[in-house]
Design a protein around this motif. Structure first.
Motif, PDB file in Angstrom:
ATOM      1  N   ASN A  21      -8.885 -28.134 -30.347  1.00  0.00           N
ATOM      2  CA  ASN A  21     -10.194 -27.687 -29.865  1.00  0.00           C
ATOM      3  C   ASN A  21     -10.689 -28.426 -28.631  1.00  0.00           C
ATOM      4  OD1 ASN A  21     -10.541 -25.623 -31.724  1.00  0.00           O
ATOM      5  ND2 ASN A  21     -11.328 -27.033 -33.270  1.00  0.00           N
ATOM      6  N   LEU A  22     -10.080 -29.556 -28.291  1.00  0.00           N
ATOM      7  CA  LEU A  22     -10.450 -30.255 -27.060  1.00  0.00           C
ATOM      8  C   LEU A  22     -10.162 -29.384 -25.834  1.00  0.00           C
ATOM      9  CD1 LEU A  22     -11.561 -32.866 -25.829  1.00  0.00           C
ATOM     10  CD2 LEU A  22      -9.227 -33.788 -25.869  1.00  0.00           C
ATOM     11  N   ILE A  23      -9.249 -28.446 -25.964  1.00  0.00           N
ATOM     12  CA  ILE A  23      -8.940 -27.525 -24.870  1.00  0.00           C
ATOM     13  C   ILE A  23     -10.156 -26.677 -24.518  1.00  0.00           C
ATOM     14  CG2 ILE A  23      -7.446 -25.582 -24.193  1.00  0.00           C
ATOM     15  CD1 ILE A  23      -5.246 -26.904 -25.931  1.00  0.00           C
ATOM     16  N   ASP A  24     -11.054 -26.468 -25.453  1.00  0.00           N
ATOM     17  CA  ASP A  24     -12.284 -25.726 -25.163  1.00  0.00           C
ATOM     18  C   ASP A  24     -13.198 -26.486 -24.208  1.00  0.00           C
ATOM     19  OD1 ASP A  24     -11.747 -23.395 -26.577  1.00  0.00           O
ATOM     20  OD2 ASP A  24     -12.513 -24.225 -28.451  1.00  0.00           O
ATOM     21  N   SER A  25     -12.939 -27.772 -23.992  1.00  0.00           N
ATOM     22  CA  SER A  25     -13.735 -28.566 -23.060  1.00  0.00           C
ATOM     23  C   SER A  25     -13.276 -28.442 -21.615  1.00  0.00           C
ATOM     24  CB  SER A  25     -13.674 -30.050 -23.457  1.00  0.00           C
ATOM     25  OG  SER A  25     -14.160 -30.231 -24.756  1.00  0.00           O
ATOM     26  N   LEU A  26     -12.168 -27.747 -21.375  1.00  0.00           N
ATOM     27  CA  LEU A  26     -11.666 -27.601 -20.004  1.00  0.00           C
ATOM     28  C   LEU A  26     -12.619 -26.755 -19.170  1.00  0.00           C
ATOM     29  CD1 LEU A  26      -7.884 -26.834 -20.653  1.00  0.00           C
ATOM     30  CD2 LEU A  26      -8.889 -28.994 -19.909  1.00  0.00           C
ATOM     31  N   ASN A  27     -12.826 -27.172 -17.924  1.00  0.00           N
ATOM     32  CA  ASN A  27     -13.630 -26.353 -17.011  1.00  0.00           C
ATOM     33  C   ASN A  27     -12.772 -25.201 -16.484  1.00  0.00           C
ATOM     34  OD1 ASN A  27     -12.021 -27.367 -14.923  1.00  0.00           O
ATOM     35  ND2 ASN A  27     -13.543 -28.873 -14.278  1.00  0.00           N
ATOM     36  N   ALA A  28     -13.366 -24.342 -15.685  1.00  0.00           N
ATOM     37  CA  ALA A  28     -12.676 -23.130 -15.226  1.00  0.00           C
ATOM     38  C   ALA A  28     -11.418 -23.448 -14.419  1.00  0.00           C
ATOM     39  CB  ALA A  28     -13.634 -22.267 -14.410  1.00  0.00           C
ATOM     40  N   ALA A  29     -11.483 -24.447 -13.546  1.00  0.00           N
ATOM     41  CA  ALA A  29     -10.331 -24.775 -12.700  1.00  0.00           C
ATOM     42  C   ALA A  29      -9.156 -25.284 -13.533  1.00  0.00           C
ATOM     43  CB  ALA A  29     -10.733 -25.813 -11.654  1.00  0.00           C
ATOM     44  N   ASN A  30      -9.433 -26.131 -14.506  1.00  0.00           N
ATOM     45  CA  ASN A  30      -8.359 -26.649 -15.350  1.00  0.00           C
ATOM     46  C   ASN A  30      -7.834 -25.591 -16.312  1.00  0.00           C
ATOM     47  OD1 ASN A  30      -7.884 -29.527 -14.674  1.00  0.00           O
ATOM     48  ND2 ASN A  30     -10.079 -29.638 -15.024  1.00  0.00           N
ATOM     49  N   LEU A  31      -8.705 -24.732 -16.802  1.00  0.00           N
ATOM     50  CA  LEU A  31      -8.247 -23.626 -17.644  1.00  0.00           C
ATOM     51  C   LEU A  31      -7.333 -22.712 -16.848  1.00  0.00           C
ATOM     52  CD1 LEU A  31      -8.263 -22.047 -20.289  1.00  0.00           C
ATOM     53  CD2 LEU A  31     -10.307 -20.865 -19.463  1.00  0.00           C
ATOM     54  N   ARG A  32      -7.636 -22.495 -15.573  1.00  0.00           N
ATOM     55  CA  ARG A  32      -6.794 -21.655 -14.716  1.00  0.00           C
ATOM     56  C   ARG A  32      -5.388 -22.238 -14.619  1.00  0.00           C
ATOM     57  NH1 ARG A  32      -5.725 -17.158 -14.200  1.00  0.00           N
ATOM     58  NH2 ARG A  32      -7.938 -16.765 -14.379  1.00  0.00           N
ATOM     59  N   LYS A  33      -5.256 -23.571 -14.557  1.00  0.00           N
ATOM     60  CA  LYS A  33      -3.934 -24.206 -14.528  1.00  0.00           C
ATOM     61  C   LYS A  33      -3.137 -23.862 -15.784  1.00  0.00           C
ATOM     62  CE  LYS A  33      -5.305 -28.392 -11.993  1.00  0.00           C
ATOM     63  NZ  LYS A  33      -5.373 -29.865 -12.127  1.00  0.00           N
ATOM     64  N   VAL A  34      -3.816 -23.904 -16.929  1.00  0.00           N
ATOM     65  CA  VAL A  34      -3.150 -23.583 -18.193  1.00  0.00           C
ATOM     66  C   VAL A  34      -2.754 -22.112 -18.219  1.00  0.00           C
ATOM     67  CG1 VAL A  34      -3.459 -23.448 -20.714  1.00  0.00           C
ATOM     68  CG2 VAL A  34      -4.330 -25.430 -19.444  1.00  0.00           C
ATOM     69  N   LEU A  35      -3.657 -21.241 -17.813  1.00  0.00           N
ATOM     70  CA  LEU A  35      -3.357 -19.808 -17.808  1.00  0.00           C
ATOM     71  C   LEU A  35      -2.224 -19.482 -16.847  1.00  0.00           C
ATOM     72  CD1 LEU A  35      -6.989 -18.350 -17.947  1.00  0.00           C
ATOM     73  CD2 LEU A  35      -5.358 -18.578 -19.825  1.00  0.00           C
ATOM     74  N   ASP A  36      -2.207 -20.137 -15.685  1.00  0.00           N
ATOM     75  CA  ASP A  36      -1.120 -19.918 -14.728  1.00  0.00           C
ATOM     76  C   ASP A  36       0.221 -20.355 -15.302  1.00  0.00           C
ATOM     77  OD1 ASP A  36      -2.889 -18.869 -12.884  1.00  0.00           O
ATOM     78  OD2 ASP A  36      -3.007 -20.703 -11.679  1.00  0.00           O
ATOM     79  N   ALA A  37       0.224 -21.449 -16.059  1.00  0.00           N
ATOM     80  CA  ALA A  37       1.466 -21.950 -16.646  1.00  0.00           C
ATOM     81  C   ALA A  37       2.029 -20.986 -17.687  1.00  0.00           C
ATOM     82  CB  ALA A  37       1.233 -23.322 -17.265  1.00  0.00           C
ATOM     83  N   LEU A  38       1.178 -20.198 -18.321  1.00  0.00           N
ATOM     84  CA  LEU A  38       1.643 -19.246 -19.329  1.00  0.00           C
ATOM     85  C   LEU A  38       2.557 -18.188 -18.727  1.00  0.00           C
ATOM     86  CD1 LEU A  38      -1.601 -18.646 -21.408  1.00  0.00           C
ATOM     87  CD2 LEU A  38       0.394 -20.003 -22.042  1.00  0.00           C
ATOM     88  N   SER A  39       2.329 -17.852 -17.461  1.00  0.00           N
ATOM     89  CA  SER A  39       3.116 -16.795 -16.827  1.00  0.00           C
ATOM     90  C   SER A  39       4.560 -17.215 -16.577  1.00  0.00           C
ATOM     91  CB  SER A  39       2.461 -16.371 -15.510  1.00  0.00           C
ATOM     92  OG  SER A  39       2.473 -17.450 -14.588  1.00  0.00           O
ATOM     93  N   TYR A  40       4.851 -18.524 -16.583  1.00  0.00           N
ATOM     94  CA  TYR A  40       6.211 -18.993 -16.354  1.00  0.00           C
ATOM     95  C   TYR A  40       7.097 -18.796 -17.573  1.00  0.00           C
ATOM     96  CZ  TYR A  40       4.239 -21.225 -12.241  1.00  0.00           C
ATOM     97  OH  TYR A  40       3.590 -21.463 -11.063  1.00  0.00           O
ATOM     98  N   GLY A  41       6.511 -18.673 -18.733  1.00  0.00           N
ATOM     99  CA  GLY A  41       7.296 -18.550 -19.954  1.00  0.00           C
ATOM    100  C   GLY A  41       7.907 -19.896 -20.323  1.00  0.00           C
ATOM    101  N   GLY A  42       8.420 -20.013 -21.504  1.00  0.00           N
ATOM    102  CA  GLY A  42       9.027 -21.262 -21.934  1.00  0.00           C
ATOM    103  C   GLY A  42       8.000 -22.348 -22.209  1.00  0.00           C
ATOM    104  N   ASP A  43       8.521 -23.529 -22.488  1.00  0.00           N
ATOM    105  CA  ASP A  43       7.671 -24.679 -22.780  1.00  0.00           C
ATOM    106  C   ASP A  43       7.324 -25.393 -21.478  1.00  0.00           C
ATOM    107  OD1 ASP A  43       8.184 -23.978 -25.368  1.00  0.00           O
ATOM    108  OD2 ASP A  43       9.602 -25.606 -25.741  1.00  0.00           O
ATOM    109  N   THR A  44       6.114 -25.888 -21.392  1.00  0.00           N
ATOM    110  CA  THR A  44       5.701 -26.613 -20.195  1.00  0.00           C
ATOM    111  C   THR A  44       4.546 -27.538 -20.521  1.00  0.00           C
ATOM    112  OG1 THR A  44       5.161 -26.350 -17.851  1.00  0.00           O
ATOM    113  CG2 THR A  44       4.062 -24.865 -19.386  1.00  0.00           C
ATOM    114  N   ASP A  45       4.286 -28.444 -19.602  1.00  0.00           N
ATOM    115  CA  ASP A  45       3.170 -29.378 -19.717  1.00  0.00           C
ATOM    116  C   ASP A  45       2.293 -29.203 -18.481  1.00  0.00           C
ATOM    117  OD1 ASP A  45       4.336 -30.465 -22.044  1.00  0.00           O
ATOM    118  OD2 ASP A  45       5.543 -31.832 -20.847  1.00  0.00           O
ATOM    119  N   VAL A  46       0.981 -29.278 -18.672  1.00  0.00           N
ATOM    120  CA  VAL A  46       0.030 -29.052 -17.589  1.00  0.00           C
ATOM    121  C   VAL A  46      -0.918 -30.237 -17.508  1.00  0.00           C
ATOM    122  CG1 VAL A  46      -1.726 -27.490 -16.680  1.00  0.00           C
ATOM    123  CG2 VAL A  46       0.163 -26.574 -18.035  1.00  0.00           C
TER     124      VAL A  46
END
Length: 87
Positions: A21-46
């Motif tokens: 639930n700490l992920i809910d504390s991300l602001n819009a810019a940091n959430l965008r980084k996570v969402l962008d990483a989803l498009s790569y597929g596979g496992d990743t760290d952001v």
């Protein structure tokens, strides 16, 4: 809309497995980084920041149409996995 709901919408047919639930504390810019990483597929760290403190969101696909999201401080990440990623 919560960050969890935005992530679920971005996943499409996949489901959220584990979610910190700490992920809910991300602001819009940091959430965008996570969402962008989803498009790569596979496992990743952001790399993200919450209140100027550095964190790492780990995205792990388990192969069963489920994606796990965990978050830890950068120092916890380095203690767990080593410093190779940051050299």
């Amino acid at each position: 809309m919560s960050n969890k709901n935005k992530i679920q919408a971005a996943l499409g047919n996949e489901n959220i497995g584990c979610y910190n639930n700490l992920i809910d504390s991300l602001n819009a810019a940091n959430l965008r980084k996570v969402l962008d990483a989803l498009s790569y597929g596979g496992d990743t760290d952001v790399d993200v920041c919450i209140n100027r403190k550095k964190y790492v969101v780990e995205i792990c696909r388990d192969g069963l149409d489920e994606v796990d999201f965990s978050i830890m401080t950068k120092s916890e990440y380095i203690n767990t996995y080593g410093n190779e990623r940051y050299q």
